[in-house]
Design a protein around this motif. Structure first.
Motif, short mmCIF file in Angstrom:
data_model
loop_
_atom_site.label_atom_id
_atom_site.label_comp_id
_atom_site.label_asym_id
_atom_site.label_seq_id
_atom_site.Cartn_x
_atom_site.Cartn_y
_atom_site.Cartn_z
N MET A 27 0.92 -1.09 0.30
CA MET A 27 -0.20 -0.34 -0.61
C MET A 27 0.73 1.41 0.22
SD MET A 27 -2.86 1.37 3.01
CE MET A 27 -2.16 1.07 4.36
N PRO A 28 0.49 1.98 -0.68
CA PRO A 28 1.76 2.91 -1.21
C PRO A 28 0.80 4.43 -0.45
CG PRO A 28 0.73 1.86 -3.08
CD PRO A 28 0.45 2.00 -2.61
N GLN A 29 2.63 4.86 0.34
CA GLN A 29 2.32 5.97 1.06
C GLN A 29 2.37 7.33 0.74
OE1 GLN A 29 3.11 6.31 5.64
NE2 GLN A 29 1.32 5.99 6.07
N ILE A 30 1.95 8.42 1.18
CA ILE A 30 2.99 9.77 0.70
C ILE A 30 2.44 10.73 1.55
CG2 ILE A 30 2.23 11.82 -1.09
CD1 ILE A 30 0.68 9.94 -3.41
N LYS A 31 3.52 11.11 2.30
CA LYS A 31 3.85 12.40 3.51
C LYS A 31 4.09 13.19 3.08
CE LYS A 31 4.59 11.97 8.37
NZ LYS A 31 4.94 11.35 9.38
N LYS A 32 3.45 14.31 3.23
CA LYS A 32 3.83 16.05 2.71
C LYS A 32 3.95 16.72 4.48
CE LYS A 32 5.41 19.33 -0.62
NZ LYS A 32 6.42 19.11 0.25
N THR A 33 5.28 17.97 4.02
CA THR A 33 5.24 18.42 5.14
C THR A 33 5.12 20.06 4.76
OG1 THR A 33 7.21 18.11 5.18
CG2 THR A 33 7.37 16.95 7.16
N PHE A 34 4.56 20.16 5.49
CA PHE A 34 3.66 21.92 5.78
C PHE A 34 4.18 23.01 6.43
CE2 PHE A 34 0.40 20.14 3.19
CZ PHE A 34 1.11 20.26 1.58
N PRO A 35 6.21 22.81 6.97
CA PRO A 35 6.33 23.75 7.93
C PRO A 35 5.87 24.97 8.34
CG PRO A 35 7.90 22.85 7.15
CD PRO A 35 6.80 22.27 6.35
N GLY A 36 5.48 25.11 9.14
CA GLY A 36 4.72 26.75 9.38
C GLY A 36 3.00 26.82 9.57
N LYS A 37 3.01 25.77 8.86
CA LYS A 37 0.87 25.78 8.49
C LYS A 37 0.61 24.84 9.36
CE LYS A 37 1.97 27.93 4.63
NZ LYS A 37 1.50 29.36 4.92
N SER A 38 -0.94 25.70 9.35
CA SER A 38 -1.45 25.01 10.89
C SER A 38 -2.31 23.61 9.92
CB SER A 38 -2.72 25.78 11.36
OG SER A 38 -3.42 26.28 10.95
N ALA A 39 -2.70 22.77 11.09
CA ALA A 39 -3.49 21.28 10.64
C ALA A 39 -4.78 21.78 10.07
CB ALA A 39 -4.05 20.31 11.54
N GLY A 40 -5.71 23.44 10.41
CA GLY A 40 -7.00 23.65 9.70
C GLY A 40 -5.61 24.51 7.94
N GLU A 41 -5.46 24.99 7.82
CA GLU A 41 -5.04 25.43 6.92
C GLU A 41 -4.61 24.04 5.86
OE1 GLU A 41 -1.72 29.79 7.08
OE2 GLU A 41 -2.24 27.80 8.98
N ILE A 42 -4.14 23.57 6.10
CA ILE A 42 -3.71 22.03 5.22
C ILE A 42 -5.11 21.67 5.01
CG2 ILE A 42 -2.51 19.53 5.01
CD1 ILE A 42 -0.16 21.37 6.90
N TYR A 43 -6.46 21.15 5.73
CA TYR A 43 -7.15 20.71 5.87
C TYR A 43 -8.09 21.14 4.87
CZ TYR A 43 -11.30 17.96 5.97
OH TYR A 43 -12.71 17.12 5.68
N THR A 44 -8.25 22.54 4.61
CA THR A 44 -9.38 23.37 4.24
C THR A 44 -8.15 22.95 2.96
OG1 THR A 44 -9.39 24.81 5.78
CG2 THR A 44 -9.85 25.54 3.11
N LYS A 45 -7.05 22.91 2.45
CA LYS A 45 -7.06 22.92 0.93
C LYS A 45 -6.81 21.81 0.37
CE LYS A 45 -4.39 27.81 0.85
NZ LYS A 45 -4.21 28.17 -0.07
N VAL A 46 -6.20 20.42 1.70
CA VAL A 46 -6.61 19.05 1.06
C VAL A 46 -7.93 18.83 0.35
CG1 VAL A 46 -5.96 17.40 1.46
CG2 VAL A 46 -4.51 18.86 2.21
N ASP A 47 -9.27 18.79 1.40
CA ASP A 47 -10.06 18.68 1.14
C ASP A 47 -11.05 19.47 0.33
OD1 ASP A 47 -12.73 18.34 1.84
OD2 ASP A 47 -13.12 20.17 1.92
N LYS A 48 -10.82 20.81 -0.79
CA LYS A 48 -10.85 21.74 -1.86
C LYS A 48 -9.94 20.79 -2.96
CE LYS A 48 -11.43 25.99 0.13
NZ LYS A 48 -11.00 27.08 -0.32
N VAL A 49 -9.10 20.51 -2.34
CA VAL A 49 -8.54 19.34 -3.61
C VAL A 49 -8.94 17.83 -4.20
CG1 VAL A 49 -6.46 17.86 -4.60
CG2 VAL A 49 -5.97 20.56 -4.12
N MET A 50 -8.95 17.23 -3.17
CA MET A 50 -9.74 15.92 -3.03
C MET A 50 -11.07 16.29 -3.38
SD MET A 50 -7.61 14.11 -2.08
CE MET A 50 -8.56 12.77 -1.75
N GLU A 51 -12.30 17.60 -2.98
CA GLU A 51 -13.11 17.75 -3.71
C GLU A 51 -13.45 17.36 -5.22
OE1 GLU A 51 -17.00 19.97 -2.07
OE2 GLU A 51 -14.99 20.83 -2.72
N ARG A 52 -12.32 18.70 -5.94
CA ARG A 52 -12.06 18.37 -7.45
C ARG A 52 -12.07 17.08 -7.44
NH1 ARG A 52 -9.91 23.40 -5.54
NH2 ARG A 52 -7.84 22.40 -6.81
#
Length: 93
Positions: free
Chosen positions: A1-26
């Motif tokens: 099972m492939p796993q992808i992990k990406k870090t975004f130093p200085g970004k909050s979980a809320g900021e990241i979730y909002t962006k990831v959610d939009k990408v996944m929805e599209r």
């Protein structure tokens, strides 16, 4: 099972979730995938015909797990992984 992990130093979980959610929805809409999300847990899942993907957002990072049926060729699996990694790279330009 492939796993992808990406870090975004200085970004909050809320900021990241909002962006990831939009990408996944599209992505789900474009590819006619079923998409479930849990904003409180900062997680989401997509699926279609045996292909499953899930993500979990934490402070400063996102982890994506992918599951493909055995019938999906390796080249197609790699293309999906590469596409996801490109989209993650562009979340915070």
């Amino acid at each position: 099972m492939p796993q992808i992990k990406k870090t975004f130093p200085g970004k909050s979980a809320g900021e990241i979730y909002t962006k990831v959610d939009k990408v996944m929805e599209r992505l789900a809409e474009k590819m006619a995938l079923d998409y479930e999300r849990d904003e409180g847990a900062r997680t989401g899942k997509v699926s279609k015909m045996g292909i499953h993907g899930s993500y979990l957002v934490r402070e400063g990072e996102v982890t994506i797990d992918l599951k493909f049926p055995m019938l999906v060729p390796g080249s197609m699996r790699q293309k999906v992984q590469d596409d996801i990694e490109r989209k993650l790279e562009g979340l915070f330009p």
